[in-house]
Design an enzyme around this catalytic site. Structure first.
Site, PDB file in Angstrom:
ATOM      1  N   HIS A 271       0.866  -1.194   0.000  1.00 43.90           N
ATOM      2  CA  HIS A 271       0.000   0.000   0.000  1.00 43.90           C
ATOM      3  C   HIS A 271       0.891   1.230   0.000  1.00 43.90           C
ATOM      4  O   HIS A 271       1.941   1.255   0.613  1.00 43.90           O
ATOM      5  CB  HIS A 271      -0.898   0.015   1.250  1.00 43.90           C
ATOM      6  CG  HIS A 271      -2.066   0.927   1.109  1.00 43.90           C
ATOM      7  ND1 HIS A 271      -1.985   2.272   1.367  1.00 43.90           N
ATOM      8  CD2 HIS A 271      -3.325   0.700   0.696  1.00 43.90           C
ATOM      9  CE1 HIS A 271      -3.156   2.822   1.144  1.00 43.90           C
ATOM     10  NE2 HIS A 271      -3.993   1.905   0.727  1.00 43.90           N
ATOM     11  N   ASP A 328      -7.932  -5.168  -0.491  1.00 46.97           N
ATOM     12  CA  ASP A 328      -8.381  -6.003  -1.623  1.00 46.97           C
ATOM     13  C   ASP A 328      -8.043  -7.474  -1.461  1.00 46.97           C
ATOM     14  O   ASP A 328      -8.497  -8.295  -2.261  1.00 46.97           O
ATOM     15  CB  ASP A 328      -7.743  -5.482  -2.914  1.00 46.97           C
ATOM     16  CG  ASP A 328      -8.277  -4.095  -3.261  1.00 46.97           C
ATOM     17  OD1 ASP A 328      -7.465  -3.172  -3.435  1.00 46.97           O
ATOM     18  OD2 ASP A 328      -9.511  -3.939  -3.290  1.00 46.97           O
TER      19      ASP A 328
HETATM   20  C1  SDX Z   1      -6.003   0.182  -3.137  1.00 44.97           C
HETATM   21  O1  SDX Z   1      -4.307   4.685  -1.993  1.00 44.97           O
HETATM   22  C2  SDX Z   1      -5.244   4.013  -1.455  1.00 44.97           C
HETATM   23  O2  SDX Z   1      -5.682   4.298  -0.359  1.00 44.97           O
HETATM   24  C3  SDX Z   1      -5.779   2.871  -2.279  1.00 44.97           C
HETATM   25  C4  SDX Z   1      -6.806   2.006  -1.589  1.00 44.97           C
HETATM   26  C5  SDX Z   1      -8.098   2.759  -1.362  1.00 44.97           C
HETATM   27  O3  SDX Z   1      -8.850   2.396  -0.439  1.00 44.97           O
HETATM   28  O4  SDX Z   1      -8.401   3.665  -2.184  1.00 44.97           O
HETATM   29  O5  SDX Z   1      -6.304   1.562  -0.339  1.00 44.97           O
HETATM   30  C6  SDX Z   1      -7.189   0.795  -2.448  1.00 44.97           C
HETATM   31  O6  SDX Z   1      -5.735   0.541  -4.248  1.00 44.97           O
HETATM   32  C7  SDX Z   1      -5.174  -0.829  -2.406  1.00 44.97           C
HETATM   33  C8  SDX Z   1      -3.953  -1.335  -3.248  1.00 44.97           C
HETATM   34  C9  SDX Z   1      -4.438  -2.409  -4.212  1.00 44.97           C
HETATM   35  N1  SDX Z   1      -3.376  -2.748  -5.179  1.00 44.97           N
HETATM   36  C10 SDX Z   1      -2.745  -3.944  -5.105  1.00 44.97           C
HETATM   37  O7  SDX Z   1      -2.939  -4.783  -4.234  1.00 44.97           O
HETATM   38  C11 SDX Z   1      -1.759  -4.199  -6.244  1.00 44.97           C
HETATM   39  C12 SDX Z   1      -0.477  -4.823  -5.683  1.00 44.97           C
HETATM   40  N2  SDX Z   1       0.188  -3.807  -4.893  1.00 44.97           N
HETATM   41  C13 SDX Z   1       1.275  -3.074  -5.516  1.00 44.97           C
HETATM   42  O8  SDX Z   1       1.103  -2.835  -6.895  1.00 44.97           O
HETATM   43  C14 SDX Z   1       1.745  -1.887  -4.692  1.00 44.97           C
HETATM   44  O9  SDX Z   1       1.972  -2.350  -3.425  1.00 44.97           O
HETATM   45  C15 SDX Z   1       0.889  -0.639  -4.612  1.00 44.97           C
HETATM   46  C16 SDX Z   1       0.532  -0.117  -5.961  1.00 44.97           C
HETATM   47  C17 SDX Z   1      -0.359  -0.895  -3.847  1.00 44.97           C
HETATM   48  C18 SDX Z   1       1.701   0.415  -3.849  1.00 44.97           C
HETATM   49  O10 SDX Z   1       2.777   0.693  -4.628  1.00 44.97           O
HETATM   50  P1  SDX Z   1       3.970   1.633  -4.079  1.00 44.97           P
HETATM   51  O11 SDX Z   1       3.700   2.183  -2.731  1.00 44.97           O
HETATM   52  O12 SDX Z   1       4.263   2.573  -5.178  1.00 44.97           O
HETATM   53  O13 SDX Z   1       5.091   0.606  -3.827  1.00 44.97           O
HETATM   54  P2  SDX Z   1       6.225   0.374  -4.862  1.00 44.97           P
HETATM   55  O14 SDX Z   1       5.603  -0.036  -6.156  1.00 44.97           O
HETATM   56  O15 SDX Z   1       7.135   1.561  -4.823  1.00 44.97           O
HETATM   57  O16 SDX Z   1       6.956  -0.901  -4.237  1.00 44.97           O
HETATM   58  C19 SDX Z   1       7.902  -0.748  -3.174  1.00 44.97           C
HETATM   59  C20 SDX Z   1       8.676  -2.072  -3.202  1.00 44.97           C
HETATM   60  C21 SDX Z   1       9.185  -2.414  -4.599  1.00 44.97           C
HETATM   61  O17 SDX Z   1      10.333  -3.219  -4.442  1.00 44.97           O
HETATM   62  P3  SDX Z   1      11.795  -2.474  -4.534  1.00 44.97           P
HETATM   63  O18 SDX Z   1      11.831  -1.750  -5.887  1.00 44.97           O
HETATM   64  O19 SDX Z   1      11.863  -1.524  -3.343  1.00 44.97           O
HETATM   65  O20 SDX Z   1      12.810  -3.613  -4.457  1.00 44.97           O
HETATM   66  O21 SDX Z   1       7.789  -3.139  -2.827  1.00 44.97           O
HETATM   67  C22 SDX Z   1       7.637  -4.023  -3.934  1.00 44.97           C
HETATM   68  C23 SDX Z   1       8.084  -3.268  -5.168  1.00 44.97           C
HETATM   69  O22 SDX Z   1       8.566  -4.160  -6.172  1.00 44.97           O
HETATM   70  N3  SDX Z   1       6.209  -4.353  -3.997  1.00 44.97           N
HETATM   71  C24 SDX Z   1       5.741  -5.574  -4.225  1.00 44.97           C
HETATM   72  C25 SDX Z   1       4.342  -5.441  -4.130  1.00 44.97           C
HETATM   73  N4  SDX Z   1       4.030  -4.164  -3.865  1.00 44.97           N
HETATM   74  C26 SDX Z   1       5.185  -3.494  -3.783  1.00 44.97           C
HETATM   75  N5  SDX Z   1       6.344  -6.747  -4.497  1.00 44.97           N
HETATM   76  C27 SDX Z   1       5.529  -7.807  -4.701  1.00 44.97           C
HETATM   77  N6  SDX Z   1       4.177  -7.770  -4.607  1.00 44.97           N
HETATM   78  C28 SDX Z   1       3.559  -6.590  -4.347  1.00 44.97           C
HETATM   79  N7  SDX Z   1       2.226  -6.536  -4.278  1.00 44.97           N
END
Ligand code: SDX
Length: 392
Positions: A271, A328
């Site tokens: 998140h 989710d």
């Molecule tokens: C919602 O904003 C809100 O409040 C949204 C929400 C709402 O109520 O409106 O809460 C609803 O959208 C919840 C999120 C649902 N999305 C997902 O579940 C999709 C999977 N999650 C990821 O895509 C990700 O965690 C996000 C998009 C939710 C957040 O992305 P960030 O904060 O930009 O994190 P990032 O992409 O910068 O990742 C940081 C690190 C990375 O690794 P490094 O580059 O540091 O080595 O964490 C890793 C990412 O690769 N990472 C994951 C991951 N999420 C982040 N690795 C594996 N699986 C994941 N799900």
């Protein structure tokens, strides 16, 4: 400055804003709507009460709540020509794409909600969209299933009628297990607002140009559709299903999620703000156990979900990046147990988020915020001379 965060006075709607609607603390896993704990609201209130609270700022009295619901019921009907628009979509069209289009089409049929100049205008626009949005949402499913478009049963509660709109068979008195209604009511409360997330920021910035409420909400539906945002609840179930098809080897998928060369992400994890447990996920996880037990549903993907969660909470890659289950991760398991098809999961998220979008749009318009204008840091070319085509 609110003592919580201090915004640079020059922030002038660069996408950041002051808001009195929802407070969340990502480190402590705190979420409050208008000061009330999400845990209390999910346990003790119903969705329409919470919608009223978010939009108007106070929990309603019994009279206010009854009037709100009756006024909403007055506005369920949509122009008959909208049915022709629904019919114009392919049956296989994703319901979120249809819903975004239908929400925007409402502006064409309800020009009165384009310009809001008084609290009365605002209230009328609110009850109109609270009435019509669930109808349009349900018609996206009825189009897929070749079912007639109707208005459910106005004798039912707001959330109960959402299920009736989606599933009622012609000429039947719709009856549904109250436990199913309670479970959906709780899920919608948990999705109702979440401060300046992607889709809410979209609603605010579109509305800041004084585009109407319905046009702004249509943009919010499109933003929510993305698999990194609200579309994640559908992506989670598809991910769990594919792991199940692949023999349920969760350890293999944990490795895939950590492999930078592999595009696989653990959907429903991580998140932008919560760097601790998403408080909504905790409530939904418990509700998933209760609902499946109540309904006597044994869903093998729940076991897979719990195995993934357990491994992630013990895995340094996830712990270091503070990746926890989000709203989710478990919600799709409940929707499925309630008989809601996978392609409708994000529509259910939109139905929950509707009052939050409305509340945020109303707040922005009442405060007469200037048009949104996010700034950038330019990292492109310095000035350079033009080269004519024959010299390139
Ligand atoms: C919602 O904003 C809100 O409040 C949204 C929400 C709402 O109520 O409106 O809460 C609803 O959208 C919840 C999120 C649902 N999305 C997902 O579940 C999709 C999977 N999650 C990821 O895509 C990700 O965690 C996000 C998009 C939710 C957040 O992305 P960030 O904060 O930009 O994190 P990032 O992409 O910068 O990742 C940081 C690190 C990375 O690794 P490094 O580059 O540091 O080595 O964490 C890793 C990412 O690769 N990472 C994951 C991951 N999420 C982040 N690795 C594996 N699986 C994941 N799900």
């Amino acid at each position: 400055s609110t003592g919580i965060i201090t915004l640079d006075p020059g922030y002038k709607n660069t996408g950041s804003c002051e808001s009195a609607i929802t407070y969340l603390d990502g480190e402590k896993g705190i979420l409050r709507y208008r000061g009330y704990k999400i845990e209390d609201l999910a346990e003790k209130a119903d969705f329409l009460e919470v919608a009223y609270l978010l939009i108007f700022g106070e929990l309603p009295t019994k009279e206010q709540l009854n009037k709100f619901h009756n006024d909403i019921k007055e506005h369920l009907e949509v122009d008959e020509d909208i049915k022709k628009i629904v019919d114009s979509f392919p049956r296989t069209a994703h319901p979120m794409g249809v819903l975004s289009s239908l929400t925007s089409a409402l502006t064409a049929f309800n020009p009165s909600v384009v310009d809001i100049n008084s609290e009365e205008d605002m209230y009328n626009a609110v009850v109109k969209i609270m009435g019509k949005f669930p109808v349009l949402a349900a018609w996206t499913l009825r189009r897929r299933n070749s079912k007639p478009y109707d208005y459910g049963d106005s004798e039912l509660g707001y959330v109960e009628n959402i299920l009736c709109l989606m599933f009622k068979k012609p000429n039947e008195k719709y009856k549904i297990n109250p436990k199913v209604v309670d479970a959906l009511d709780k899920l919608l409360i948990l999705h109702a607002d979440h401060e300046q997330n992607c889709s809410t920021s979209t609603v605010r910035i579109v509305g800041s140009s004084h585009a109407g409420l319905f046009a702004s909400l249509s943009a919010g539906v499109s933003a929510l559709w993305g698999p990194l945002h609200g579309g994640a609840n559908q992506a989670v179930i598809e991910m769990l299903e594919s792991i199940k098809q692949d023999g349920g080897d969760t350890a293999k998928y944990m490795e895939k999620a950590k492999d930078k060369e592999d595009p696989f992400r653990l959907m429903g994890f991580g998140h932008r703000v919560y760097k601790n447990f998403d408080p909504r996920a905790k409530i939904i996880k418990k509700s998933a156990d209760d609902v499946l037990a109540d309904l006597g549903v044994n869903d093998p993907v729940l076991t897979i979900a719990k195995s993934l969660e357990k491994q992630a909470l013990e895995d340094d890659y996830f712990v270091k990046r503070k990746l926890y289950p989000n709203v989710d991760f478990y919600s799709g398991i409940i929707y499925r147990a309630l008989g809601i098809p996978t392609e409708m999961f994000t529509v259910m998220f939109a139905l929950g988020r509707l009052p939050g979008w409305i509340a945020q749009w109303r707040e922005m318009r009442l405060k007469q915020e200037p048009i949104g204008r996010p700034r950038q840091i330019y990292v492109g070319e310095n000035q350079r001379e033009f080269v004519s085509l024959d010299k390139r």
